[in-house]
Design an enzyme around this catalytic site. Structure first.
Site, PDB file in Angstrom:
ATOM      1  N   GLU A  29       0.829  -1.205   0.000  1.00 37.94           N
ATOM      2  CA  GLU A  29       0.000   0.000   0.000  1.00 37.94           C
ATOM      3  C   GLU A  29       0.867   1.260   0.000  1.00 37.94           C
ATOM      4  O   GLU A  29       0.525   2.261  -0.638  1.00 37.94           O
ATOM      5  CB  GLU A  29      -0.935  -0.010   1.203  1.00 37.94           C
ATOM      6  CG  GLU A  29      -2.000  -1.099   1.126  1.00 37.94           C
ATOM      7  CD  GLU A  29      -2.870  -1.173   2.360  1.00 37.94           C
ATOM      8  OE1 GLU A  29      -4.053  -1.492   2.226  1.00 37.94           O
ATOM      9  OE2 GLU A  29      -2.361  -0.907   3.479  1.00 37.94           O
TER      10      GLU A  29
ATOM     11  N   GLU B 266      -3.261  -9.673   4.441  1.00 35.31           N
ATOM     12  CA  GLU B 266      -4.040  -9.293   5.622  1.00 35.31           C
ATOM     13  C   GLU B 266      -5.127 -10.302   5.955  1.00 35.31           C
ATOM     14  O   GLU B 266      -5.473 -10.504   7.122  1.00 35.31           O
ATOM     15  CB  GLU B 266      -4.668  -7.908   5.402  1.00 35.31           C
ATOM     16  CG  GLU B 266      -3.726  -6.744   5.628  1.00 35.31           C
ATOM     17  CD  GLU B 266      -2.919  -6.386   4.405  1.00 35.31           C
ATOM     18  OE1 GLU B 266      -2.340  -5.288   4.384  1.00 35.31           O
ATOM     19  OE2 GLU B 266      -2.848  -7.206   3.456  1.00 35.31           O
TER      20      GLU B 266
END
Length: 260
Positions: free
Chosen positions: A111, A131
């Protein structure tokens, strides 16, 4: 204590190195430091381009420091002025940023790279959004990826957390260029120098237009531009640099950009 972030400055270029052994994971304190570094970059009129990379040859950044989280760092804590990693929520960042991904970039590390404008990768770099395996959500990637690559590919990466290499990342348009590991930073600096030699007011206008247009219809954004609603565009069109560009073209010479 040693700072988790190192900086190197050359002319109008700022190199930012995340240096937090062993893996360059980001905790709350590190994120706040990164946010201040990038806010200072944004506000320094002499700086034109930034490079973000990781220390060492194995990790760019694995994202959120789960060990720190286990010891009390709250996932919804204070990440600082720029949000996680200092970049993805920093307001009014109208200067180009290059990510030089020199190893593993997963979770929040991917990210972070996605928050840059150009991504260069070492040939051994690998990527993932794992995640899902730790029972959390890759929130920024869930917003960005489906807008940047084919929806079904983005959803596969988000829902499975699988790893993919630099070649696949380039194939989907996540990465601009792949370089041998020992050439990555030289290539990043060459790219930064090329951009730094260009017109900074134009870059600022490009970044503001692209950012503001993301969730708007084409004509709405064009109306804002022609209606002088963007500060960067207004500044550009009344600048010395705008006149210099026209003069340089007419005089068949290279322009001298002053950023004013």
């Amino acid at each position: 204590m040693t700072s988790p972030v190192r900086t190197r400055r050359e002319g109008g270029i700022l190199e930012v190195t995340l240096d937090r052994p062993k893996a360059n994971a980001i905790d709350l304190a590190t994120s706040r430091v990164m946010g201040q570094v990038f806010a200072d970059f944004r506000d320094d009129p002499d700086l034109r381009v930034a490079i973000i990379t990781g220390a060492g040859g194995k990790f760019f950044c694995p994202g959120w420091d789960l060990k720190a989280a286990a010891e009390g760092d709250a996932v919804d804590g204070d990440y600082g002025v720029g949000g996680f990693g200092g970049l993805q929520e920093l307001p009014n960042l109208n200067k180009p940023v290059i990510a030089a991904v020199n190893g593993i970039a997963c979770g929040g590390g991917l990210e972070l790279a996605l928050s840059a404008d150009i991504i260069l990768a070492a040939d051994h770099a690998t990527f993932a959004l794992p995640e899902i395996r730790s029972g959390t959500v890759a929130d920024a990637a869930s917003v960005k990826l489906p807008k940047r690559i084919p929806y079904h590919i983005a959803m596969e990466l988000l829902l499975t957390g699988r790893w993919f290499d630099a070649e696949e990342a380039r194939g989907w348009g996540i990465v601009n260029h792949i370089h041998p590991a020992d050439q990555l930073m030289d290539q990043a600096w060459d790219m930064a120098r090329l951009i730094a030699s260009g017109p900074p007011l134009v870059y600022a206008a490009i970044k503001e237009i692209v950012r503001e247009a993301e969730d708007k219809k084409f004509q709405d954004t064009m109306d804002q531009i022609t209606g002088s609603k963007f500060e960067t565009v207004k500044r550009l069109y009344s600048s010395e640099d705008q006149l210099e560009g026209a003069k340089a073209f007419a005089e068949k010479r290279d322009p001298v950009w002053k950023g004013r």
